[in-house]
Design an enzyme around this catalytic site. Structure first.
Site, short mmCIF file in Angstrom:
data_model
loop_
_atom_site.label_atom_id
_atom_site.label_comp_id
_atom_site.label_asym_id
_atom_site.label_seq_id
_atom_site.Cartn_x
_atom_site.Cartn_y
_atom_site.Cartn_z
N LYS A 246 0.86 -1.19 -0.07
CA LYS A 246 -0.02 -0.02 -0.01
C LYS A 246 0.86 1.39 0.01
CE LYS A 246 -3.50 -2.45 2.45
NZ LYS A 246 -4.37 -2.68 3.67
N GLN B 204 -4.38 -1.77 9.92
CA GLN B 204 -4.48 -3.17 9.42
C GLN B 204 -4.92 -3.96 10.34
OE1 GLN B 204 -3.55 -3.67 6.19
NE2 GLN B 204 -3.89 -5.73 6.34
N ASP C 140 -11.42 2.70 4.30
CA ASP C 140 -11.70 1.40 4.34
C ASP C 140 -13.01 0.88 4.13
OD1 ASP C 140 -9.34 -0.75 4.45
OD2 ASP C 140 -8.89 -0.01 6.59
#
Ligand code: GUN
Length: 291
Positions: free
Chosen positions: A54, A98, A121
């Site tokens: 990412k 994460q 997200d």
């Protein structure tokens, strides 16, 4: 494999170039760079690979990116403090924590602590509610990656029988909503499809999978879908990322490629698309926050 390859790596390149061009336009207009702050807690090897990928994708597309690596014994209070700092930082447009998190941290509490405007997200209940009501602020990255991978390869879900294997909050559940919803200008990823969700309690998984014209497998079980479970002509998207003897394998058995009309590979299918849609969301966040 005789099936057409749904090549996420190639499509990701095209879409990341689109993002880079829009970022360059903003820079020329004197605007701040879109910025993504990512947090990883502990040493999960798969999470480290994702976060590194990412970070690199952000840099390649010209976005600002910061990775905070916290030790495995980090407390929930410490993580919530960091999230609060990102919420208040004008350079940060997107926040990504994460998952999974170590046991001492309540994932739900962390997800709820992220400012919804910076929740790239799309995990926050406010954003899931907006998604479910057909007025999305963001689309969750992996489901949106799947929709883009289909549409940009000429596979239109409208009116089709879609079967999704898996009901996770990250993939199966939001993807089912998106594909079943009406496509509107406010909800361009709406699929207008007839959607079935299959899961671990489904009585005859093979029979349900054989109903599919489009089959999306996000079960988290290596090679759970085999060639005998699909009909000729089906389009199959494999969302699986399983490590088997050190090798990355999907949820779809290789033999499915001999029956299906199209199949996304693992690696090189959905994975690069997820990261691409994260860049898109971070750019969207910058546009919403900074104008
Ligand atoms: N863990 C596995 N997939 C994801 C994702 O898309 N976002 C975050 N934050 N964690 C994940």
């Amino acid at each position: 494999m005789t099936a057409m390859r749904l090549d996420g790596k190639e499509l990701a390149k095209v879409m990341r170039a689109e993002v880079a061009a829009r970022v360059a336009d903003r820079t020329r207009a004197g605007k701040r760079l879109p910025g993504l702050a990512a947090v990883i807690v502990g040493e999960n090897p798969a999470s480290q690979v994702y976060v590194r990928n990412k970070h690199k994708a952000c840099q390649d597309a010209g976005l600002a990116s910061w990775v905070h690596h916290l030790p495995a014994e980090t407390s929930q209070a410490q993580l919530l403090d960091l999230v609060a700092r990102f919420n208040a930082d004008p350079q940060v447009h997107g926040i990504l924590v994460q998952l999974p998190l170590p046991r001492q941290i309540d994932e739900d509490a962390v997800i709820r602590a992220v400012a919804p405007a910076k929740d790239v997200d799309c995990f926050h209940p406010e954003n899931l509610g907006l998604l479910a009501s057909g007025h999305p602020r963001y689309y969750p990255c992996t489901p949106h990656g799947v929709v883009q991978l289909l549409r940009r390869n000429g596979v239109e879900p409208a009116g089709k029988e879609v079967v999704i294997v898996g009901r996770s909050n990250i993939v199966g559940k939001p993807l089912a909503l998106m594909l079943a919803q009406k496509r509107t200008p406010a909800n361009p990823a709406g699929g207008d499809a007839t959607v079935t969700i299959a899961h671990t309690r489904t009585r005859d998984l093979a029979a349900v999978c054989r109903r599919a014209e489009i089959l999306i497998v996000a079960a988290g079980s290596p090679r759970i879908v085999t060639a005998d479970m699909v009909v000729p002509g089906v389009v199959v998207v494999d969302v699986g990322t399983n490590s088997v003897n050190g090798k990355l394998v999907g949820d779809v058995h290789e033999g499915v490629g001999e029956v299906a009309a199209a199949l996304s590979p693992v690696p090189g299918g959905v994975g690069p698309m997820t990261i691409t849609l994260l860049l898109v969301n971070t750019l969207t966040a910058a546009e919403a926050i900074d104008g």
